[in-house]
Design an enzyme around this catalytic site. Structure first.
Site, short mmCIF file in Angstrom:
data_model
loop_
_atom_site.label_atom_id
_atom_site.label_comp_id
_atom_site.label_asym_id
_atom_site.label_seq_id
_atom_site.Cartn_x
_atom_site.Cartn_y
_atom_site.Cartn_z
N ARG A 35 0.86 -1.28 -0.08
CA ARG A 35 -0.03 -0.01 -0.04
C ARG A 35 0.88 1.26 -0.07
O ARG A 35 0.58 2.40 -0.37
CB ARG A 35 -0.94 0.23 1.03
N LYS A 197 -18.57 -15.90 3.79
CA LYS A 197 -20.15 -15.69 4.06
C LYS A 197 -20.65 -15.30 2.60
O LYS A 197 -20.35 -14.27 1.97
CB LYS A 197 -20.10 -14.66 4.95
N GLY A 350 -8.83 -8.65 0.35
CA GLY A 350 -7.65 -8.95 1.31
C GLY A 350 -7.13 -10.29 1.13
O GLY A 350 -5.83 -10.70 0.79
N GLY A 373 -12.76 -3.95 0.86
CA GLY A 373 -14.25 -3.48 0.94
C GLY A 373 -14.70 -2.73 -0.39
O GLY A 373 -15.56 -2.76 -0.73
P1 AMP Z 1 -14.03 -13.57 3.04
O1 AMP Z 1 -13.39 -12.63 4.07
O2 AMP Z 1 -15.61 -13.77 3.00
O3 AMP Z 1 -13.54 -13.62 1.53
O4 AMP Z 1 -13.49 -14.98 3.45
C1 AMP Z 1 -12.17 -15.56 3.64
C2 AMP Z 1 -12.03 -16.80 4.41
O5 AMP Z 1 -12.99 -17.61 4.01
C3 AMP Z 1 -10.63 -17.26 4.59
O6 AMP Z 1 -10.25 -16.90 5.84
C4 AMP Z 1 -11.06 -18.80 4.44
O7 AMP Z 1 -10.51 -19.55 5.29
C5 AMP Z 1 -12.41 -18.75 4.45
N1 AMP Z 1 -13.11 -19.98 3.98
C6 AMP Z 1 -12.96 -20.15 2.61
N2 AMP Z 1 -13.50 -21.31 2.41
C7 AMP Z 1 -14.11 -21.91 3.41
C8 AMP Z 1 -14.93 -23.03 3.92
N3 AMP Z 1 -15.25 -24.11 2.88
N4 AMP Z 1 -15.15 -23.26 5.12
C9 AMP Z 1 -14.93 -22.45 5.76
N5 AMP Z 1 -14.19 -21.18 5.60
C10 AMP Z 1 -14.00 -21.13 4.35
#
Ligand code: AMP
Length: 398
Positions: A35, A197, A350, A373
């Site tokens: 950054r 999520k 990220g 974000g």
């Molecule tokens: P996000 O911040 O929504 O992009 O989510 C990133 C996170 O999703 C990472 O820390 C991953 O460890 C988690 N992640 C990816 N796939 C899975 C899964 N199948 N089950 C649980 N966590 C997951």
């Protein structure tokens, strides 16, 4: 809105807002300085033009208090080394001393002010705080793309009080790549969405249905979709309250002609741990009490086929828990697919960006966004408040 190269900044006090929200380790060493490097073109340009450069940024979430570990000194020192120039570091960002210092600056001097979020007024977009920051500047330059989805005093409020406002080269680059990828893409446009999520990314998927040719959903969020199709998902991450919405998305997608791909197999375990025993199973053969933690080899093959004819690819979110070796193959495989692709490849968010760094493929991706974000909000089709504020300030000038 204008960009810095369209504004006369010669000899002027130029207040530059950057996003130096960098990861620091326990010894306050910078774990990743991208950054700061991304800000160098704007700073060098301002110096070459003979401006007096005042730098402001935030770091972490000090919530309106001075937190010693969140001082910007490491960022200022790194910047000084990168541009090989002395940087005067202040212990606060507001105060009479600072006003005096700024008024005695000479062209090509750099003053680096302390973490804006040591004052709660910053995140509250307080008018008086914005006015005080504005008083330092003849020209305001916003180059903090990573913070552009926030309405804060230093990136939104301030634009009401500085006559000449513009964006820096990083914001220009981010918006250009984005426009090329999502507003005027070379097709087929393939969007890959992963991460944990559905709730965080449902809006992004809903918007992508309107613009992408193909959508791939992987990561933890895929299990809400798989469950909505009636499949057993064991103890995988699922947002039960979003199952109806996931069904709606699948329905809309099939009506719109967009191709929608979910994993066909996954790597499962009973625990999300390094030592866990793992198995590969088709999604139809999920075992109760086991959880899906990565996409499997058949999904990797499938996604590779889907990407074969892509001319633009946008990717946000890992395909599995890539932080643990046993569940990292899917994410790294997708990173390599993008690196090998002839398509324009744009990655944001990220974690996705960390995954790419780990594969060492960062130079083979067309563009890695600096904004998690902010990037996601653009994918969702939203307007970024900081960019809107610059547009508004430009309209008021006319
Ligand atoms: P996000 O911040 O929504 O992009 O989510 C990133 C996170 O999703 C990472 O820390 C991953 O460890 C988690 N992640 C990816 N796939 C899975 C899964 N199948 N089950 C649980 N966590 C997951």
């Amino acid at each position: 809105m204008k960009f810095i190269n369209e504004v006369d900044i010669k000899g002027k006090r130029v207040l530059c807002r950057f996003d130096f929200n960098i990861p620091l380790d326990d010894n306050l060493n910078i774990a990743d300085d991208r950054r700061i490097r991304a800000a160098v073109p704007t700073i060098n340009y301002a110096l070459d033009e003979g401006a007096k450069v005042i730098i402001v940024s935030h770091l972490g979430r000090p919530k309106g208090k001075v937190v010693e570990n969140l001082r910007l000194t490491p960022a200022a020192r790194r910047l000084s080394r990168l541009i090989d120039k002395e940087v005067i570091v202040e212990r606060d960002c507001i105060g009479e001393d600072i006003t005096y210092l700024i008024n005695t600056m000479k062209p090509k001097d750099i003053v680096f002010l302390e973490n804006l979020r040591f004052h709660k007024e910053e995140t509250a977009n307080d008018d008086e705080f914005a006015r005080k920051l504005a008083a330092y500047a003849d020209v305001y330059v916003d180059d903090a793309f990573g913070n552009a989805h926030r309405s804060h005093a230093s990136n939104v409020g301030i634009t009401k009080y500085v006559r000449e406002c513009c964006a820096g080269f990083l914001v220009k680059r981010e918006l250009n790549f984005f426009t090329n990828a999502l507003e005027n893409p070379r097709r087929p446009l393939v969007a890959i969405i992963g991460g944990s999520k559905v709730s965080d990314k449902l809006e992004a998927i809903a918007n992508l249905v309107k613009i992408a040719d193909k959508i791939i959903v992987g990561g933890g969020m895929a299990f809400t979709f798989l469950k909505s199709l009636g499949l057993e998902v064991g103890s995988s991450l699922v947002e039960d309250d979003l199952i109806r919405k996931a069904q709606d998305v699948i329905k809309t997608v099939s009506q719109s002609g967009v191709r929608f791909y979910l994993p066909v197999d996954c790597v499962i375990a009973q625990k999300r741990e390094k030592s866990a025993v793992t198995k590969n199973v088709p999604v139809q053969e999920m075992i109760p009490n086991w959880m899906g933690l990565d996409i499997g080899p058949a999904s990797i093959r499938l996604f590779s086929e889907v990407l074969n004819d892509a001319r633009t690819v946008v990717w946000n979110g890992p395909m599995g828990v890539f932080e643990i070796d046993a569940f990292s193959r899917g994410t790294y495989a997708v990173a390599r697919m993008l690196a090998d692709s002839h398509a324009m490849t744009i990655v944001g968010g990220g974690d996705t960006d960390v995954a790419i760094q780990r594969t060492g493929e960062n130079d083979n991706i067309s563009y890695i966004s600096t904004g998690g974000g902010a990037f996601l909000e653009l994918v969702e089709g939203k307007k970024l408040p900081a960019i809107e504020a610059l547009n508004e300030s430009e309209r008021n000038q006319k």
